[in-house]
Design an enzyme around this catalytic site. Sequence first.
Site, short mmCIF file in Angstrom:
data_model
loop_
_atom_site.label_atom_id
_atom_site.label_comp_id
_atom_site.label_asym_id
_atom_site.label_seq_id
_atom_site.Cartn_x
_atom_site.Cartn_y
_atom_site.Cartn_z
N ASP A 191 77.48 91.87 65.49
CA ASP A 191 77.22 91.02 66.05
C ASP A 191 76.72 88.80 66.23
OD1 ASP A 191 74.48 92.07 68.51
OD2 ASP A 191 75.13 90.51 68.08
N ASN B 33 71.06 100.87 72.57
CA ASN B 33 70.07 101.21 73.95
C ASN B 33 70.57 102.33 75.02
OD1 ASN B 33 67.96 99.87 72.77
ND2 ASN B 33 69.46 97.71 72.52
N GLN C 11 69.69 97.89 77.27
CA GLN C 11 71.20 97.50 77.34
C GLN C 11 71.98 96.25 78.46
OE1 GLN C 11 73.25 101.66 77.73
NE2 GLN C 11 75.51 100.38 77.29
N SER C 12 72.33 95.61 77.76
CA SER C 12 72.78 94.45 78.36
C SER C 12 74.69 94.22 78.17
CB SER C 12 72.50 92.61 77.45
OG SER C 12 73.34 92.88 76.53
N VAL C 13 75.09 95.28 77.51
CA VAL C 13 76.75 95.28 77.34
C VAL C 13 76.62 96.73 77.56
CG1 VAL C 13 78.85 95.37 76.70
CG2 VAL C 13 76.99 93.82 76.67
N HIS D 249 77.50 101.00 72.06
CA HIS D 249 77.67 100.49 71.35
C HIS D 249 76.98 100.94 69.94
CE1 HIS D 249 75.79 97.68 73.60
NE2 HIS D 249 75.08 97.66 72.72
N HIS E 98 74.08 99.54 67.31
CA HIS E 98 73.82 98.72 66.29
C HIS E 98 73.06 99.15 65.49
CE1 HIS E 98 72.51 96.00 70.07
NE2 HIS E 98 72.39 97.01 70.39
P1 AMP Z 1 73.23 95.62 73.93
O1 AMP Z 1 71.85 94.48 74.34
O2 AMP Z 1 72.20 96.56 73.38
O3 AMP Z 1 73.70 95.81 75.18
O4 AMP Z 1 73.20 94.78 72.94
C1 AMP Z 1 74.33 93.77 73.10
C2 AMP Z 1 74.79 93.54 72.04
O5 AMP Z 1 76.13 92.69 72.20
C3 AMP Z 1 73.18 92.35 71.74
O6 AMP Z 1 73.16 92.53 70.12
C4 AMP Z 1 74.18 90.70 71.83
O7 AMP Z 1 74.18 90.02 71.07
C5 AMP Z 1 76.53 91.55 71.27
N1 AMP Z 1 77.13 90.38 72.24
C6 AMP Z 1 77.03 89.97 73.09
N2 AMP Z 1 78.31 89.15 72.89
C7 AMP Z 1 78.50 89.31 71.94
C8 AMP Z 1 80.27 88.59 71.27
N3 AMP Z 1 80.79 88.46 72.07
N4 AMP Z 1 80.75 89.52 69.89
C9 AMP Z 1 79.10 90.19 69.01
N5 AMP Z 1 78.69 90.21 69.60
C10 AMP Z 1 77.83 89.80 71.10
#
Ligand code: AMP
Length: 113
Positions: free
Chosen positions: A30, A86, A93-95, A99, A101
């Site tokens: 991460d 998430n 969840q932001s992505v 995934h 963690h």
């Molecule tokens: P979530 O909020 O559960 O969707 O987690 C998204 C995670 O992706 C966060 O912990 C970010 O720090 C991580 N993240 C976002 N962009 C990148 C990237 N380019 N490489 C590695 N981790 C990333």
Amino acid sequence: MSDTIFTKIINKEIPADIIHEDDLCVAFRDVNPVAPVHFLVVPRKPIARLQDLGPDDQALIGHIHLVITKLAEQEEIADGYRVVVNSGASAGQSVFQLHFHVMGGRSLGWPPG
Ligand code: AMP
């Protein structure tokens, strides 16, 4: 599902610190770690949220968990670590590419925020 930053990492369009790759998933550190060890395990199959899993994904999710146990050994956190998904914006969840963690290397409090 539209491409996400994780799709670009899987396709090697942008760099990441990849620690594992196989036919079904990719794991990388991460970029904003919240623990001394914090990596993400991402299926290659585009699945937006945990909630979007279907019956065909059963073996994939089992495989990812076995990969997590191997990587926990490799990263020397096998004695204690946390796996978090998430699912959905209200859960943080932001992505929107599924995934897992995996966090360890320090004492982890409970309950989480
Ligand atoms: P979530 O909020 O559960 O969707 O987690 C998204 C995670 O992706 C966060 O912990 C970010 O720090 C991580 N993240 C976002 N962009 C990148 C990237 N380019 N490489 C590695 N981790 C990333």
